[in-house]
Scaffold this active site. Structure first.
Site, PDB file in Angstrom:
ATOM      1  N   GLY A  29       0.813  -1.216   0.000  1.00 36.30           N
ATOM      2  CA  GLY A  29       0.000   0.000   0.000  1.00 36.30           C
ATOM      3  C   GLY A  29       0.841   1.257   0.000  1.00 36.30           C
ATOM      4  O   GLY A  29       2.026   1.219  -0.306  1.00 36.30           O
ATOM      5  N   HIS A  32       2.223   4.540  -4.941  1.00 35.38           N
ATOM      6  CA  HIS A  32       2.820   5.654  -5.683  1.00 35.38           C
ATOM      7  C   HIS A  32       3.058   5.189  -7.123  1.00 35.38           C
ATOM      8  O   HIS A  32       2.681   4.054  -7.483  1.00 35.38           O
ATOM      9  CB  HIS A  32       4.114   6.125  -5.012  1.00 35.38           C
ATOM     10  N   HIS A  35       4.463   1.763  -7.887  1.00 32.11           N
ATOM     11  CA  HIS A  35       3.473   0.676  -7.867  1.00 32.11           C
ATOM     12  C   HIS A  35       2.569   0.715  -9.108  1.00 32.11           C
ATOM     13  O   HIS A  35       2.306  -0.319  -9.721  1.00 32.11           O
ATOM     14  CB  HIS A  35       2.566   0.811  -6.645  1.00 32.11           C
ATOM     15  N   GLN A 151      15.040  -8.621  -3.112  1.00 25.65           N
ATOM     16  CA  GLN A 151      13.727  -9.266  -2.965  1.00 25.65           C
ATOM     17  C   GLN A 151      13.334  -9.971  -4.258  1.00 25.65           C
ATOM     18  O   GLN A 151      12.928 -11.139  -4.253  1.00 25.65           O
ATOM     19  CB  GLN A 151      12.701  -8.188  -2.609  1.00 25.65           C
ATOM     20  N   SER A 183       9.365   5.699  -3.202  1.00 25.62           N
ATOM     21  CA  SER A 183       9.209   4.743  -2.105  1.00 25.62           C
ATOM     22  C   SER A 183       8.115   5.239  -1.178  1.00 25.62           C
ATOM     23  O   SER A 183       7.955   6.453  -0.986  1.00 25.62           O
ATOM     24  CB  SER A 183      10.532   4.643  -1.325  1.00 25.62           C
ATOM     25  N   SER A 184       7.371   4.294  -0.595  1.00 23.73           N
ATOM     26  CA  SER A 184       6.318   4.669   0.356  1.00 23.73           C
ATOM     27  C   SER A 184       6.915   5.391   1.552  1.00 23.73           C
ATOM     28  O   SER A 184       6.230   6.137   2.243  1.00 23.73           O
ATOM     29  CB  SER A 184       5.590   3.415   0.840  1.00 23.73           C
TER      30      SER A 184
HETATM   31  P1  AMP Z   1       6.092  -2.340  -1.536  1.00 25.28           P
HETATM   32  O1  AMP Z   1       4.700  -1.811  -1.422  1.00 25.28           O
HETATM   33  O2  AMP Z   1       7.139  -1.360  -1.131  1.00 25.28           O
HETATM   34  O3  AMP Z   1       6.240  -3.693  -0.915  1.00 25.28           O
HETATM   35  O4  AMP Z   1       6.350  -2.556  -3.088  1.00 25.28           O
HETATM   36  C1  AMP Z   1       5.507  -3.356  -3.878  1.00 25.28           C
HETATM   37  C2  AMP Z   1       6.124  -3.562  -5.225  1.00 25.28           C
HETATM   38  O5  AMP Z   1       6.352  -2.303  -5.848  1.00 25.28           O
HETATM   39  C3  AMP Z   1       7.495  -4.262  -5.147  1.00 25.28           C
HETATM   40  O6  AMP Z   1       7.610  -5.176  -6.221  1.00 25.28           O
HETATM   41  C4  AMP Z   1       8.457  -3.121  -5.291  1.00 25.28           C
HETATM   42  O7  AMP Z   1       9.706  -3.496  -5.838  1.00 25.28           O
HETATM   43  C5  AMP Z   1       7.701  -2.229  -6.262  1.00 25.28           C
HETATM   44  N1  AMP Z   1       8.184  -0.854  -6.178  1.00 25.28           N
HETATM   45  C6  AMP Z   1       8.275  -0.069  -5.083  1.00 25.28           C
HETATM   46  N2  AMP Z   1       8.836   1.127  -5.393  1.00 25.28           N
HETATM   47  C7  AMP Z   1       9.141   1.065  -6.719  1.00 25.28           C
HETATM   48  C8  AMP Z   1       9.755   1.967  -7.640  1.00 25.28           C
HETATM   49  N3  AMP Z   1      10.176   3.167  -7.265  1.00 25.28           N
HETATM   50  N4  AMP Z   1       9.896   1.564  -8.915  1.00 25.28           N
HETATM   51  C9  AMP Z   1       9.477   0.341  -9.315  1.00 25.28           C
HETATM   52  N5  AMP Z   1       8.882  -0.548  -8.498  1.00 25.28           N
HETATM   53  C10 AMP Z   1       8.718  -0.200  -7.221  1.00 25.28           C
END
Ligand code: AMP
Length: 275
Positions: A29, A32, A35, A151, A183-184
Site C-alpha cells: 500500500g 505511488h 506501484h 527481494q 518509495s512509500s
Molecule cells: P512495496 O509496497 O514497497 O512492498 O512494493 C511493492 C512492489 O512495488 C514491489 O515489487 C516493489 O519493488 C515495487 N516498487 C516499489 N517502489 C518502486 C519503484 N520506485 N519503482 C518500481 N517498483 C517499485
C-alpha cells in the site's frame, strides 16, 4: 473494480476467471507511481489484474516501522482503479496467518547479505507471504520492481526451487523527477533529508558513469568513489553483485547490480542500478 476483503472473497473472484490470464501485483500500500507502473504493465499484458495491499507483519523486525508504516487504503483504491486494476485483495492478518505454521527460510547466504544483514529474518517473512499470495491468486504473471533488487532475485529463486507456475516479471525502477527512487517511505523525509537523499542518486549515477564510460570494472574503485559522494549520509552499504546476488571481484556489463542503503534521520532508503 472490486475490493476483496478476505481469502474467501479472493478465491470466489479467482474461480470466475478460469480461462483468463491473470496479472498480480503484490504491495504493502501507500501506492505511488512505482506501484502503478507495475499495475499498468500488468493491465497491458493480462486479461485481469489483481493487486494485493497487505502490510506483512512477518517481514518487519522488532523495533522496525510496522505500526508507523503509511496506511491510506481509500486513496490507494482510487489509484488502483485509475490504473485499470480489476480487483484489490485487502486481507486481514488473521486471514493470512495461522498460529505456529511453517514458513519459508531464505537462503542463508543470499538472504543474509545486503538488506538481510541489516534486517536478519526479513526475507523469511517476505518469501512466506509472497508464497502464500502467489498460491492464493494463482496468477499467470506476477510483477515486482527492480527497486527491491534482492527481494526480486530471492523470489525468482523461490519460484524456481518450488516449481511455482507463475512467471515473475521484473519491472523498471521508477524515480521522482529529480532522481529520488519512489518509495512509500519518502513521505517521512524532512525537507533537509529529502535534499540529502539526492546524493544516493548522484552516487549511483557517478558509479554508472565510471563503469559504462570509463570502463571501470573493479568494484572496489566504484564503491570507494560512490562512498566519497555519500559521505554526509549514514550509509549502511554500497555493494556490487552479480545478478544472482553473488559478490564478484569484477563488474560485468549485463550481469551486475550496484546497490546502496542509507539512513536519513529515521528513514532507511534503498536504491540501485542494473548494469
Ligand atoms: P512495496 O509496497 O514497497 O512492498 O512494493 C511493492 C512492489 O512495488 C514491489 O515489487 C516493489 O519493488 C515495487 N516498487 C516499489 N517502489 C518502486 C519503484 N520506485 N519503482 C518500481 N517498483 C517499485
Amino acid at each position: 473494480m472490486k475490493q476483496l476483503k478476505s481469502v474467501k472473497e479472493l478465491i470466489e473472484f479467482r474461480n470466475k476467471q478460469k480461462k483468463k490470464s491473470v496479472g498480480f501485483v503484490p504491495t504493502m500500500g501507500a501506492i505511488h507511481q512505482g506501484h502503478t507502473s507495475l499495475m499498468e504493465r500488468s493491465v497491458e499484458e493480462n486479461d485481469i489484474t489483481i493487486v494485493s495491499i497487505f502490510v506483512n507483519p512477518t517481514q518487519f523486525l522488532e523495533g522496525e516501522d510496522l505500526s508507523k508504516y503509511p496506511r491510506q487504503l481509500e486513496k490507494d483504491l482510487i489509484k488502483c482503479e485509475e490504473s485499470g486494476v480489476d480487483a484489490v485483495f485487502t486481507p486481514s492478518i488473521d486471514d493470512i496467518y495461522e498460529k505456529n505454521e511453517p514458513k519459508v527460510a531464505a537462503d542463508p547466504v543470499k538472504g543474509y547479505i545486503l538488506e538481510g544483514k541489516n534486517r536478519p529474518g526479513h526475507f523469511d517473512g517476505m518469501l512466506t507471504v509472497v508464497l502464500k499470495l502467489l498460491n492464493l491468486v494463482r496468477a499467470t504473471r506476477a510483477y515486482f520492481g527492480r527497486k527491491d533488487a534482492q527481494q526480486l532475485i530471492l523470489i525468482e529463486d523461490m519460484v524456481k526451487a518450488f516449481a511455482l507456475k507463475v512467471q515473475i516479471v521484473p519491472c523498471i525502477l521508477v524515480r521522482e523527477k529529480d532522481g529520488l527512487a519512489m518509495s512509500s517511505r519518502n513521505i517521512y523525509l524532512s525537507k533537509e533529508n529529502r535534499e540529502q537523499a539526492l546524493l544516493i542518486y548522484k552516487a549511483l549515477n557517478y558509479g554508472k558513469m565510471l563503469i559504462t564510460e570509463n570502463d571501470e570494472k573493479d568494484p572496489k574503485v566504484v564503491k570507494e568513489a560512490m562512498l566519497e559522494i555519500l559521505k554526509p549520509l549514514d550509509v549502511e552499504y554500497v555493494e556490487c553483485t552479480n545478478r544472482d546476488l553473488t559478490i564478484s571481484d569484477s563488474i560485468e556489463i549485463e550481469n551486475s547490480i550496484v546497490l546502496v542503503a542509507a539512513k536519513l534521520g529515521n528513514t532507511r532508503l534503498i536504491d540501485n542500478f542494473w548494469i
